[in-house]
Design a protein around this motif. Structure first.
Motif, PDB file in Angstrom:
ATOM      1  N   LEU A 234      39.947  47.924  29.719  1.00 45.61           N
ATOM      2  CA  LEU A 234      40.112  48.103  31.351  1.00 45.61           C
ATOM      3  C   LEU A 234      40.781  47.179  31.903  1.00 45.61           C
ATOM      4  N   VAL A 235      40.919  45.875  31.287  1.00 46.06           N
ATOM      5  CA  VAL A 235      41.946  44.977  32.039  1.00 46.06           C
ATOM      6  C   VAL A 235      43.201  44.766  31.349  1.00 46.06           C
ATOM      7  N   GLY A 236      43.424  45.271  30.249  1.00 45.52           N
ATOM      8  CA  GLY A 236      44.768  45.339  29.708  1.00 45.52           C
ATOM      9  C   GLY A 236      45.049  44.034  28.806  1.00 45.52           C
ATOM     10  N   MET A 237      43.890  43.294  28.621  1.00 46.05           N
ATOM     11  CA  MET A 237      44.290  42.097  27.799  1.00 46.05           C
ATOM     12  C   MET A 237      42.823  41.626  27.265  1.00 46.05           C
ATOM     13  N   PRO A 238      42.808  40.662  26.133  1.00 46.94           N
ATOM     14  CA  PRO A 238      41.544  40.295  25.732  1.00 46.94           C
ATOM     15  C   PRO A 238      40.730  39.471  26.749  1.00 46.94           C
ATOM     16  N   PRO A 239      39.701  39.278  26.735  1.00 42.24           N
ATOM     17  CA  PRO A 239      38.607  38.374  27.518  1.00 42.24           C
ATOM     18  C   PRO A 239      39.377  36.894  27.514  1.00 42.24           C
ATOM     19  N   GLY A 240      39.795  36.531  26.098  1.00 47.68           N
ATOM     20  CA  GLY A 240      40.218  35.149  25.914  1.00 47.68           C
ATOM     21  C   GLY A 240      41.529  34.924  26.620  1.00 47.68           C
ATOM     22  N   ALA A 241      42.317  35.686  26.430  1.00 46.04           N
ATOM     23  CA  ALA A 241      43.824  35.619  27.289  1.00 46.04           C
ATOM     24  C   ALA A 241      43.563  35.846  28.765  1.00 46.04           C
ATOM     25  N   PHE A 242      42.713  36.508  29.095  1.00 46.86           N
ATOM     26  CA  PHE A 242      42.422  36.539  30.625  1.00 46.86           C
ATOM     27  C   PHE A 242      42.046  35.216  30.970  1.00 46.86           C
ATOM     28  N   ARG A 243      40.942  34.827  30.551  1.00 48.11           N
ATOM     29  CA  ARG A 243      40.731  33.390  30.835  1.00 48.11           C
ATOM     30  C   ARG A 243      41.730  32.299  30.866  1.00 48.11           C
ATOM     31  N   HIS A 244      42.490  32.324  29.811  1.00 43.68           N
ATOM     32  CA  HIS A 244      43.579  31.639  29.659  1.00 43.68           C
ATOM     33  C   HIS A 244      44.654  31.587  31.244  1.00 43.68           C
ATOM     34  N   ARG A 245      44.954  32.937  31.373  1.00 44.14           N
ATOM     35  CA  ARG A 245      45.861  33.217  32.502  1.00 44.14           C
ATOM     36  C   ARG A 245      45.072  32.773  33.876  1.00 44.14           C
ATOM     37  N   ALA A 246      43.674  33.247  33.805  1.00 41.93           N
ATOM     38  CA  ALA A 246      43.079  32.821  35.019  1.00 41.93           C
ATOM     39  C   ALA A 246      43.199  31.171  35.177  1.00 41.93           C
ATOM     40  N   ALA A 247      43.055  30.542  34.221  1.00 41.04           N
ATOM     41  CA  ALA A 247      42.815  29.084  34.447  1.00 41.04           C
ATOM     42  C   ALA A 247      44.241  28.447  34.855  1.00 41.04           C
ATOM     43  N   GLY A 248      45.388  29.210  34.330  1.00 43.04           N
ATOM     44  CA  GLY A 248      46.622  28.460  34.581  1.00 43.04           C
ATOM     45  C   GLY A 248      46.951  28.309  36.181  1.00 43.04           C
ATOM     46  N   PRO A 249      47.586  27.449  36.726  1.00 43.06           N
ATOM     47  CA  PRO A 249      48.108  27.314  38.014  1.00 43.06           C
ATOM     48  C   PRO A 249      48.883  28.567  38.385  1.00 43.06           C
ATOM     49  N   GLY A 250      48.701  29.372  39.461  1.00 44.80           N
ATOM     50  CA  GLY A 250      49.460  30.124  39.924  1.00 44.80           C
ATOM     51  C   GLY A 250      49.770  31.574  39.215  1.00 44.80           C
ATOM     52  N   ALA A 251      48.870  31.608  38.051  1.00 50.84           N
ATOM     53  CA  ALA A 251      49.005  32.798  37.367  1.00 50.84           C
ATOM     54  C   ALA A 251      48.742  34.106  37.804  1.00 50.84           C
TER      55      ALA A 251
END
Length: 154
Positions: A110-127
């Motif tokens: 549904l999101v297009g990426m695994p949850p770990g990758a999503f969390r990593h992108r969400a944690a990055g500044p300005g991602a």
């Protein structure tokens, strides 16, 4: 002898009643997304057979009750991951998924990426974050079937 238009008015009233019942089912799924979905119980509570509930729900909302529930669970999971909530094991349990494997597969679908990758992108500044799951796709497409028709709400 029936008055002209009486039959159409009765059909319209029944349609509105059916839509109200479907809205109550959708609202219940929204409230109880952490619990297992029991379509039979939902159908009993609305006074419809389970098959009819599934068909009517799909017509009204563009997806089956199960697909709607899955999208809601993943939507809540993305919110938890954006906020830096619990670890991934805590996230899948918090949204009511049956196992981490099912959660990861549906999340990626549904999101297009695994949850770990999503969390990593969400944690990055300005991602840049992907769209919310309910907006990304209309629901799980396991066998690449044709998309459901747009719901026709009156």
């Amino acid at each position: 002898m029936c008055r002209p238009g009486w039959h159409r008015a009765r059909i319209a009233a029944q349609h509105l009643s059916d839509l109200a019942r479907l809205r109550r089912v959708r609202d219940r799924i929204d409230r109880e997304y952490r619990r297992p979905l029991d379509v039979e119980a939902l159908a009993r509570d609305t006074g419809m057979p389970a098959g009819q509930l599934g068909r009517e729900f799909r017509l009204a909302y563009g997806r089956s009750p199960y697909a709607y529930l899955t999208a809601r669970r993943i939507e809540h999971a993305t919110a938890l991951l954006r906020r830096g909530g619990p670890d991934l094991a805590g996230v899948w349990a918090a949204v009511g998924c049956s196992s981490p494997g099912v959660f990861a597969a549906r999340f990626a679908e549904l999101v297009g990426m695994p949850p770990g990758a999503f969390r990593h992108r969400a944690a990055g500044p300005g991602a840049a974050l992907p769209p919310r799951p309910a907006e990304h796709r209309t629901g799980p497409v396991r066998n690449r079937e044709a998309p459901a028709p747009e719901p026709q709400l009156a």
